[in-house]
Write a protein that holds these residues in place. Sequence first.
Motif: not given
Length: 195
Positions: A88-90, A133-135, A166-169
């Motif tokens: 994810i960071i990469f 960024f949020i994800l 899941f709500k974030i998704l």
Amino acid sequence: MKQYMKKNKILLLLVLLSIIIIIIGIFIPALLPNKVNKEINSNIKNLLIQIKEHKKIINTPYITFIGNIITTLIIWSLGISIIGIPIIIFYYSIKNLYLSVEIILLLKNISQCNILFILIYSIFSIINILILFILVYYACNYSIILIKTLFMKKEYKIKKITYNYFKILIIVLIITTIHSITEIFILPKLLRLVI
């Protein structure tokens, strides 16, 4: 805000990482050979011609849209795995670096376009990075909670945290959909108005 960031180490590290990558991105164009700079200059000219002639900037809008959705789902899924954080960071770092280099190269070739063009073009890319960024932030958070639960035997309300994740998704998918449609159909029209 400062106190919140001090308490939230993941957010602080992501912000610091973003700043470092942006600084690196600023200096990369200066290291490029003249041949590459000429090629970039030519690409910018071609982009402007395409916009003026009402050609599609994105040749395959359907693929672009699906690509954005798939990327969102992959990053979210990596947050569920305990080995997902480095990937994810990469990915986030590469996207951030690409954006900063792109903006600097546009500014370097400002004679080919104008500041309004660069501003509008960049805003859409910056929004993409902010969504990412949020994800990335929530994916890393969730992954760390899983690691702490499995290996450090710390107790968390996993059901509630998973539900929130899941709500974030869902929220990110909605925002990504709206932004992708805007980028495909509205961005070219806005750019035509300023060149």
